[in-house]
Scaffold this motif. Structure first.
Motif, PDB file in Angstrom:
ATOM      1  N   VAL A 260      58.731  47.221  73.266  1.00 25.05           N
ATOM      2  CA  VAL A 260      60.063  47.452  73.821  1.00 25.05           C
ATOM      3  C   VAL A 260      60.019  48.544  74.891  1.00 25.05           C
ATOM      4  O   VAL A 260      60.525  48.376  76.000  1.00 25.05           O
ATOM      5  CB  VAL A 260      61.048  47.838  72.698  1.00 25.05           C
ATOM      6  N   GLY A 261      59.407  49.668  74.558  1.00 24.10           N
ATOM      7  CA  GLY A 261      59.425  50.813  75.455  1.00 24.10           C
ATOM      8  C   GLY A 261      58.659  50.598  76.744  1.00 24.10           C
ATOM      9  O   GLY A 261      59.027  51.141  77.800  1.00 24.10           O
ATOM     10  N   LEU A 262      57.582  49.815  76.672  1.00 22.70           N
ATOM     11  CA  LEU A 262      56.763  49.555  77.853  1.00 22.70           C
ATOM     12  C   LEU A 262      57.040  48.192  78.473  1.00 22.70           C
ATOM     13  O   LEU A 262      56.382  47.810  79.438  1.00 22.70           O
ATOM     14  CB  LEU A 262      55.278  49.642  77.489  1.00 22.70           C
ATOM     15  N   ASP A 263      58.017  47.470  77.883  1.00 28.60           N
ATOM     16  CA  ASP A 263      58.311  46.099  78.328  1.00 28.60           C
ATOM     17  C   ASP A 263      57.024  45.280  78.343  1.00 28.60           C
ATOM     18  O   ASP A 263      56.686  44.624  79.330  1.00 28.60           O
ATOM     19  CB  ASP A 263      58.959  46.111  79.713  1.00 28.60           C
ATOM     20  N   ALA A 264      56.320  45.323  77.208  1.00 29.36           N
ATOM     21  CA  ALA A 264      54.988  44.702  77.105  1.00 29.36           C
ATOM     22  C   ALA A 264      54.896  43.926  75.793  1.00 29.36           C
ATOM     23  O   ALA A 264      54.421  44.466  74.787  1.00 29.36           O
ATOM     24  CB  ALA A 264      53.901  45.775  77.181  1.00 29.36           C
ATOM     25  N   PRO A 265      55.363  42.666  75.772  1.00 34.38           N
ATOM     26  CA  PRO A 265      55.346  41.889  74.524  1.00 34.38           C
ATOM     27  C   PRO A 265      53.976  41.783  73.885  1.00 34.38           C
ATOM     28  O   PRO A 265      53.870  41.617  72.661  1.00 34.38           O
ATOM     29  CB  PRO A 265      55.855  40.513  74.973  1.00 34.38           C
TER      30      PRO A 265
ATOM     31  N   GLY B 162      69.007  62.288  67.009  1.00 32.09           N
ATOM     32  CA  GLY B 162      68.045  62.747  66.016  1.00 32.09           C
ATOM     33  C   GLY B 162      66.943  61.769  65.699  1.00 32.09           C
ATOM     34  O   GLY B 162      66.071  62.063  64.867  1.00 32.09           O
ATOM     35  N   ALA B 163      66.938  60.596  66.351  1.00 35.92           N
ATOM     36  CA  ALA B 163      65.902  59.603  66.086  1.00 35.92           C
ATOM     37  C   ALA B 163      64.553  60.077  66.617  1.00 35.92           C
ATOM     38  O   ALA B 163      64.468  60.786  67.613  1.00 35.92           O
ATOM     39  CB  ALA B 163      66.271  58.263  66.714  1.00 35.92           C
ATOM     40  N   PHE B 164      63.490  59.650  65.931  1.00 33.44           N
ATOM     41  CA  PHE B 164      62.120  59.899  66.377  1.00 33.44           C
ATOM     42  C   PHE B 164      61.672  58.671  67.155  1.00 33.44           C
ATOM     43  O   PHE B 164      61.756  57.539  66.661  1.00 33.44           O
ATOM     44  CB  PHE B 164      61.201  60.113  65.172  1.00 33.44           C
ATOM     45  N   GLY B 165      61.196  58.884  68.395  1.00 33.60           N
ATOM     46  CA  GLY B 165      60.816  57.722  69.181  1.00 33.60           C
ATOM     47  C   GLY B 165      59.873  58.057  70.316  1.00 33.60           C
ATOM     48  O   GLY B 165      59.282  59.144  70.361  1.00 33.60           O
ATOM     49  N   ILE B 166      59.722  57.104  71.211  1.00 31.34           N
ATOM     50  CA  ILE B 166      58.846  57.284  72.362  1.00 31.34           C
ATOM     51  C   ILE B 166      59.660  57.162  73.647  1.00 31.34           C
ATOM     52  O   ILE B 166      60.606  56.374  73.728  1.00 31.34           O
ATOM     53  CB  ILE B 166      57.674  56.278  72.359  1.00 31.34           C
ATOM     54  N   ASP B 167      59.267  57.933  74.639  1.00 25.63           N
ATOM     55  CA  ASP B 167      59.923  57.903  75.938  1.00 25.63           C
ATOM     56  C   ASP B 167      58.907  57.376  76.946  1.00 25.63           C
ATOM     57  O   ASP B 167      57.970  58.075  77.324  1.00 25.63           O
ATOM     58  CB  ASP B 167      60.391  59.299  76.322  1.00 25.63           C
ATOM     59  N   ALA B 168      59.078  56.131  77.343  1.00 24.49           N
ATOM     60  CA  ALA B 168      58.174  55.486  78.308  1.00 24.49           C
ATOM     61  C   ALA B 168      59.019  55.105  79.521  1.00 24.49           C
ATOM     62  O   ALA B 168      59.622  55.949  80.160  1.00 24.49           O
ATOM     63  CB  ALA B 168      57.508  54.272  77.669  1.00 24.49           C
TER      64      ALA B 168
END
Length: 220
Positions: A196-201, A115-121
């Motif tokens: 986190v999602g894009l592995d892009a600090p 149920g979490a709201f997030g991004i799928d990258a």
């Protein structure tokens, strides 16, 4: 899909803070939402579990067709909150879209298995524990922008050096990867999702809202 006519003036769903309720009812617009119930049988035939269809339907009943002002990060967030056909990934399980992006992006907005709201990258990254938390974060950002004396944007490695001693988490945003923190006269939003999602600090970003009085800190 058939559309359900509704009033363009939205009524806030139950269970939100007064601040989020005001935000939805004064800043939001309810457009014609798609009815996904007619697709139930076809989705079942394609192997989608009934429980996942029910989750998407419940989301659509609560949030479907709600257009909110742009978010201060994530290229504004979904244009309109809107569920669609659930899909499965081997690593994460079942999820479904939360609404189309405002612009072409490297990720999509999804509701995850829990149920979490997030991004799928490159990977599933939950931002808030629920869509309620996402909406609360939008309402808090709009509130802070209005009442802060100064707003400072911090990017990249500098975010990791932020001193949060004396700050406490803001519980209503239900932060997972993204969090809000309340201090004596300031609020800080930490946006870690893209990093986190894009592995892009380099995508780390924080917004510090300073010079807030008691109303500016809480306000609902």
């Amino acid at each position: 899909m058939a559309d359900n006519p509704v009033s363009p003036v939205p009524v806030a769903p139950a269970g939100l803070s007064r601040r989020a309720q005001r935000f939805i009812e004064t800043e939001g617009i309810r457009v014609h939402r798609q009815d996904i119930r007619p697709h139930h049988d076809a989705w079942i035939e394609h192997g989608i579990p009934a429980a996942e269809i029910e989750r998407a339907t419940a989301f659509q009943d609560r949030w479907g067709g709600l257009a909110l002002p742009t978010a201060p990060f994530y290229e504004g967030g979904p244009r309109v909150l809107d569920a669609d056909c659930p899909e499965e990934t081997p690593a994460e399980g079942w999820s479904f879209p939360a609404g189309d992006c405002r612009v072409s992006m490297a990720y999509s907005f999804m509701i995850g298995p829990d149920g979490a709201f997030g991004i799928d990258a490159y990977r599933w990254t939950p931002l808030h524990a629920s869509t309620d938390g996402w909406v609360e974060s939008l309402a808090l950002a709009a509130h802070a922008q209005r009442w802060a004396e100064t707003i400072t944007r911090i990017k990249g490695k500098a975010v990791e050096s932020l001193d949060l001693n004396g700050f406490e988490p803001v519980p209503e945003v239900q932060g997972v990867t993204d969090t809000w923190w309340r201090g004596r006269d300031s609020l800080i939003a930490l946006y870690r999702g893209e990093a986190v999602g894009l592995d892009a600090p380099q995508c780390l970003e924080a917004h510090a809202y300073n010079g807030l009085d008691e109303w500016g800190l809480h306000g609902g």
